[in-house]
Design a protein around this motif. Structure first.
Motif, mmCIF file in Angstrom:
data_model
loop_
_atom_site.group_PDB
_atom_site.id
_atom_site.type_symbol
_atom_site.label_atom_id
_atom_site.label_comp_id
_atom_site.label_asym_id
_atom_site.label_seq_id
_atom_site.Cartn_x
_atom_site.Cartn_y
_atom_site.Cartn_z
ATOM 1 N N GLN A 102 -11.882 6.510 39.931
ATOM 2 C CA GLN A 102 -12.811 7.301 40.738
ATOM 3 C C GLN A 102 -13.566 8.270 39.834
ATOM 4 O O GLN A 102 -13.037 8.748 38.847
ATOM 5 C CB GLN A 102 -12.048 8.114 41.798
ATOM 6 C CG GLN A 102 -11.126 7.307 42.669
ATOM 7 C CD GLN A 102 -11.872 6.428 43.653
ATOM 8 O OE1 GLN A 102 -12.902 6.818 44.172
ATOM 9 N NE2 GLN A 102 -11.356 5.231 43.888
ATOM 10 N N LYS A 103 -14.822 8.524 40.221
ATOM 11 C CA LYS A 103 -15.604 9.500 39.456
ATOM 12 C C LYS A 103 -15.311 10.894 39.993
ATOM 13 O O LYS A 103 -16.082 11.443 40.761
ATOM 14 C CB LYS A 103 -17.098 9.199 39.599
ATOM 15 C CG LYS A 103 -17.491 7.817 39.156
ATOM 16 C CD LYS A 103 -17.976 7.794 37.715
ATOM 17 C CE LYS A 103 -18.247 6.393 37.233
ATOM 18 N NZ LYS A 103 -17.076 5.480 37.355
ATOM 19 N N ILE A 104 -14.160 11.432 39.638
ATOM 20 C CA ILE A 104 -13.830 12.783 40.084
ATOM 21 C C ILE A 104 -13.330 13.583 38.891
ATOM 22 O O ILE A 104 -12.984 13.021 37.856
ATOM 23 C CB ILE A 104 -12.753 12.796 41.201
ATOM 24 C CG1 ILE A 104 -11.507 12.024 40.755
ATOM 25 C CG2 ILE A 104 -13.293 12.240 42.501
ATOM 26 C CD1 ILE A 104 -10.312 12.226 41.646
ATOM 27 N N PHE A 110 -5.053 12.646 34.938
ATOM 28 C CA PHE A 110 -4.173 11.805 35.754
ATOM 29 C C PHE A 110 -3.793 10.524 35.016
ATOM 30 O O PHE A 110 -2.660 10.075 35.076
ATOM 31 C CB PHE A 110 -4.836 11.466 37.095
ATOM 32 C CG PHE A 110 -4.789 12.606 38.071
ATOM 33 C CD1 PHE A 110 -3.591 12.956 38.674
ATOM 34 C CD2 PHE A 110 -5.923 13.333 38.371
ATOM 35 C CE1 PHE A 110 -3.527 14.015 39.570
ATOM 36 C CE2 PHE A 110 -5.876 14.393 39.263
ATOM 37 C CZ PHE A 110 -4.672 14.736 39.862
ATOM 38 N N ARG A 111 -4.775 9.946 34.305
ATOM 39 C CA ARG A 111 -4.460 8.743 33.525
ATOM 40 C C ARG A 111 -3.336 9.032 32.534
ATOM 41 O O ARG A 111 -2.403 8.241 32.386
ATOM 42 C CB ARG A 111 -5.692 8.282 32.745
ATOM 43 C CG ARG A 111 -6.678 7.549 33.589
ATOM 44 C CD ARG A 111 -7.808 7.004 32.742
ATOM 45 N NE ARG A 111 -8.978 6.799 33.589
ATOM 46 C CZ ARG A 111 -10.170 6.421 33.147
ATOM 47 N NH1 ARG A 111 -10.354 6.217 31.868
ATOM 48 N NH2 ARG A 111 -11.158 6.255 33.979
ATOM 49 N N VAL A 112 -3.444 10.184 31.853
ATOM 50 C CA VAL A 112 -2.417 10.565 30.868
ATOM 51 C C VAL A 112 -1.063 10.732 31.558
ATOM 52 O O VAL A 112 -0.046 10.214 31.086
ATOM 53 C CB VAL A 112 -2.828 11.861 30.143
ATOM 54 C CG1 VAL A 112 -1.677 12.410 29.319
ATOM 55 C CG2 VAL A 112 -4.039 11.604 29.254
ATOM 56 N N LEU A 113 -1.074 11.433 32.697
ATOM 57 C CA LEU A 113 0.195 11.702 33.382
ATOM 58 C C LEU A 113 0.824 10.426 33.924
ATOM 59 O O LEU A 113 2.047 10.306 33.985
ATOM 60 C CB LEU A 113 -0.024 12.708 34.516
ATOM 61 C CG LEU A 113 -0.411 14.109 34.036
ATOM 62 C CD1 LEU A 113 -0.763 15.015 35.210
ATOM 63 C CD2 LEU A 113 0.703 14.738 33.212
ATOM 64 N N GLN B 6 -15.968 15.768 51.007
ATOM 65 C CA GLN B 6 -15.051 16.804 50.519
ATOM 66 C C GLN B 6 -13.622 16.502 50.964
ATOM 67 O O GLN B 6 -12.693 16.526 50.161
ATOM 68 C CB GLN B 6 -15.462 18.188 51.074
ATOM 69 C CG GLN B 6 -16.664 18.793 50.400
ATOM 70 C CD GLN B 6 -16.367 19.307 48.998
ATOM 71 O OE1 GLN B 6 -15.715 18.627 48.209
ATOM 72 N NE2 GLN B 6 -16.848 20.491 48.685
ATOM 73 N N THR B 7 -13.478 16.208 52.257
ATOM 74 C CA THR B 7 -12.153 15.889 52.794
ATOM 75 C C THR B 7 -11.562 14.694 52.054
ATOM 76 O O THR B 7 -10.397 14.681 51.685
ATOM 77 C CB THR B 7 -12.233 15.548 54.295
ATOM 78 O OG1 THR B 7 -13.279 16.302 54.863
ATOM 79 C CG2 THR B 7 -10.929 15.818 54.994
ATOM 80 N N ILE B 11 -8.051 14.528 49.956
ATOM 81 C CA ILE B 11 -6.996 13.539 50.209
ATOM 82 C C ILE B 11 -6.680 12.771 48.932
ATOM 83 O O ILE B 11 -5.518 12.564 48.570
ATOM 84 C CB ILE B 11 -7.418 12.568 51.349
ATOM 85 C CG1 ILE B 11 -7.513 13.342 52.669
ATOM 86 C CG2 ILE B 11 -6.430 11.414 51.483
ATOM 87 C CD1 ILE B 11 -8.107 12.551 53.808
ATOM 88 N N LEU B 12 -7.738 12.409 48.221
ATOM 89 C CA LEU B 12 -7.577 11.664 46.970
ATOM 90 C C LEU B 12 -6.715 12.446 45.977
ATOM 91 O O LEU B 12 -5.773 11.918 45.383
ATOM 92 C CB LEU B 12 -8.955 11.388 46.375
ATOM 93 C CG LEU B 12 -9.036 10.396 45.236
ATOM 94 C CD1 LEU B 12 -8.561 9.028 45.697
ATOM 95 C CD2 LEU B 12 -10.476 10.289 44.731
ATOM 96 N N TYR B 13 -7.040 13.739 45.844
ATOM 97 C CA TYR B 13 -6.264 14.569 44.921
ATOM 98 C C TYR B 13 -4.808 14.695 45.347
ATOM 99 O O TYR B 13 -3.897 14.669 44.524
ATOM 100 C CB TYR B 13 -6.893 15.967 44.789
ATOM 101 C CG TYR B 13 -8.000 16.019 43.766
ATOM 102 C CD1 TYR B 13 -7.735 15.799 42.413
ATOM 103 C CD2 TYR B 13 -9.311 16.284 44.143
ATOM 104 C CE1 TYR B 13 -8.754 15.831 41.469
ATOM 105 C CE2 TYR B 13 -10.335 16.330 43.212
ATOM 106 C CZ TYR B 13 -10.053 16.103 41.876
ATOM 107 O OH TYR B 13 -11.042 16.137 40.942
#
Lengths: 300, 274
Positions: A102-104, A110-113, B6-7, B11-13
């Protein structure tokens, strides 16, 4: 094949490649080729390693292992273990790959973890999980709270759960490794495919099952075959947690071979090793058949 | 529309953090146990009540930790440079030189990769004994000093080096050895780093070969020492073992964090080509 302009079939020219190969050949012949050939020989001998005496016995060692209940138990456990690991290895890392694609923000972290278990020494991984799985450990507490089990238990000393618990250590340690394989595959899927799907009104979950999963078949194949080949050879996770127990519930082929080796039944160990090799070759042949011509699909 | 994305992001996080609990949780769990003081039970609460480094200090003083660390460093220190050198030499010959028997050598090397170590460990154990390599650093490192995987991995990398670069070096009068060392080797540096990482991780954490090839505790690597310590697992030494486990993992973690992109590129290259 074109060579450089001054290519002459001189003596130096003929010797040079072998000079480059020499150190590796010495090492590989001494510590790989000769032991492999000897293992083949030993499997047809009754070889006493301490006395250094041997007698040709034909297929007697194979007959012995095929009539040994413990061998078949190990065989079945190995298949069961692979059967538990395989679906988890195919799907869990794929989900991780989709998430870290995902582009976030902080996605790299996260990849590392997720990859950390891969670089953990297996002895450490086994020790950590042995504590987590113990009767007073977190897994037990958590499962009691969720109502999955009634009272605290040690997952490694229970004949029903031990193999599953051990298999999960393998899955945990491989998550990041297979995630990266899926990620490479995932990033090779053209964006236009998703864009046109969005225009057609497909939501994220539909896109996952209708586009992502089918496009991931090449890496799913690779992951499956690697899982099978590596799974056949499982040793450390078991030797360091249950040591094959309880009551042989986690004795796999390699544990069987290892036990025979420790008892100095090296001929039996070699014969069982050949069975393992045969399984590994079958796995590799399937891999070659399935992955040949697929290399371009996998390139990111 | 904006709140919806945003929601989704939140959720993703949350999902991604939940997965971290599984992947990183065991490390933290072990670290917390290692930090628990003598007065706190191992499974008594998740967090250490009064965190202490006493168990880490004990790991050094009550065990031969430094000795095991030194052994592991020496074995890895032998394995990594030699594997890079020998595997790239052989890989280069197989990628770039024409000679009789090349395809046979290559086929043999590739086919050995299928053979499980457990098949030939008994004869290997005997050979190591005959060569005087039992309980020795060379004996512990020798299986990684040149590997079939390393040779194949390096060969694939050398195949991608543009021939023109090598040919112009030959025109300048360089010989085979110089072209390999000065032209080809710098161009496969990422692959060399990947192979170094692979060899390091494997040798640092290897268990089965050191287990059968060492009988003297003075030659134990960290993995073997940890496994031996945990033989009396339910004893009171669990905090010390946890501390030693954390210490054993730190070098691998540091190298991974430092060189992570090579871990990942090396793995995908290996997957595509292997």
């Amino acid at each position: 094949m074109s060579r450089h302009p001054f290519s002459k079939k001189s003596l130096t020219e003929a010797i040079t490649p072998w000079l480059f190969l020499l150190p590796s050949i010495v090492i590989l012949v001494t510590f790989l080729a000769i032991p492999i050939i000897e293992a083949f020989q030993w499997s047809f001998l009754d070889y006493k390693i301490i006395a250094d005496t041997s007698e040709f016995v034909g297929f007697a060692n194979f007959k012995e292992i095929f009539s040994d209940e413990m061998f078949w138990m190990a065989f079945v456990n190995t298949i069961l273990y692979v059967a538990i690991v395989l679906p988890l290895n195919i799907f869990l890392p794929m989900i991780l790959a989709v998430l870290v694609n995902q582009k976030i923000r902080a996605v790299g972290a996260f990849r590392v973890l997720y990859y950390l278990p891969v670089v953990t020494p297996i002895v450490v991984a086994a020790l950590m999980w042995k504590m987590l799985y113990s009767q007073d450990g977190t897994v037990s507490n958590f499962f009691v709270k969720l109502g999955i089990i009634d009272s605290p238990m040690n997952f490694l000393t229970n004949t029903t759960t031990a193999l599953i618990a051990v298999a999960f250590i393998t899955v945990w340690k491989g998550l990041g490794y297979y995630m990266i394989m899926y990620l490479a595959n995932l990033q090779s899927i053209p964006k236009q495919v998703y864009e046109s799907a969005s225009i057609d009104g497909a939501n994220g979950i539909q896109q996952f099952f209708k586009i992502t999963v089918p496009m991931m078949v090449p890496s799913m194949t690779l992951v499956s075959v690697l899982t099978i080949i590596n799974g056949l050879k499982v040793f450390e996770e078991i030797a360091l947690t249950t040591n094959g127990g309880p009551a042989g519930a986690t004795t796999t082929l390699v544990m069987y071979i290892y036990d025979k080796f420790m008892n100095l039944d090296v001929s039996i160990a070699s014969a069982a090793g050949l069975v393992l090799l045969l399984l590994a070759i079958i796995g590799s042949l399937i891999q070659m058949k399935l992955t040949s011509g697929r290399e371009d699909d996998l390139k990111a | 529309m904006k709140t919806k994305t945003q929601t989704k992001k939140i959720i993703l996080y949350i999902v991604m953090l939940a997965i971290c609990v599984v992947t990183v949780g065991p490390f933290l769990y072990t670290l917390f146990i290692a930090l628990k003081p003598a007065t706190q039970g191992i499974y008594d609460g998740l967090l250490p009540a009064n965190p202490t480094f006493a168990n880490f200090v004990d790991a050094f003083y009550k065990t031969d930790f430094l000795r095991y660390l030194l052994n592991t460093v020496i074995v890895t220190g032998i394995a990594v440079p030699f594997n890079l050198l020998f595997s790239s030499m052989a890989g280069y010959a197989l990628a770039r030189m024409n000679f009789k028997g090349r395809s046979i050598v290559l086929t043999l090397i590739i086919s050995t990769m299928t053979v499980p170590f457990q098949l030939y460990m008994a004869p290997l154990f005997q050979i190591a004994g005959e060569l005087g390599l039992r309980n020795s650093y060379v004996g512990l490192a020798v299986l990684q000093v040149s590997t079939a995987f390393g040779i194949y991995f390096m060969r694939q990398a050398f195949l991608t080096v543009p021939k023109e670069l090598e040919e112009s070096a030959y025109l300048d009068g360089a010989n085979r050895f110089q072209v390999w060392w000065k032209v080809a080797m710098p161009l496969v540096k990422p692959t060399l780093i990947s192979l170094a990482i692979y060899t390091f991780t494997f040798t640092w954490g290897d268990y089965l070969w050191p287990l059968i090839n060492t009988t003297e505790s003075s030659m134990y690597t960290l993995s073997i020492a940890l496994a031996q310590m945990s033989q009396n697992f339910d004893g009171g030494n669990l905090k010390l073992i946890s501390a030693a486990s954390i210490l054993t993992t730190i070098p691998s973690l540091l190298i991974f964090i430092w060189l992570q992109k090579y871990f990942i590129s090396g793995q995908t290259d290996g997957a595509v080509k292997g």
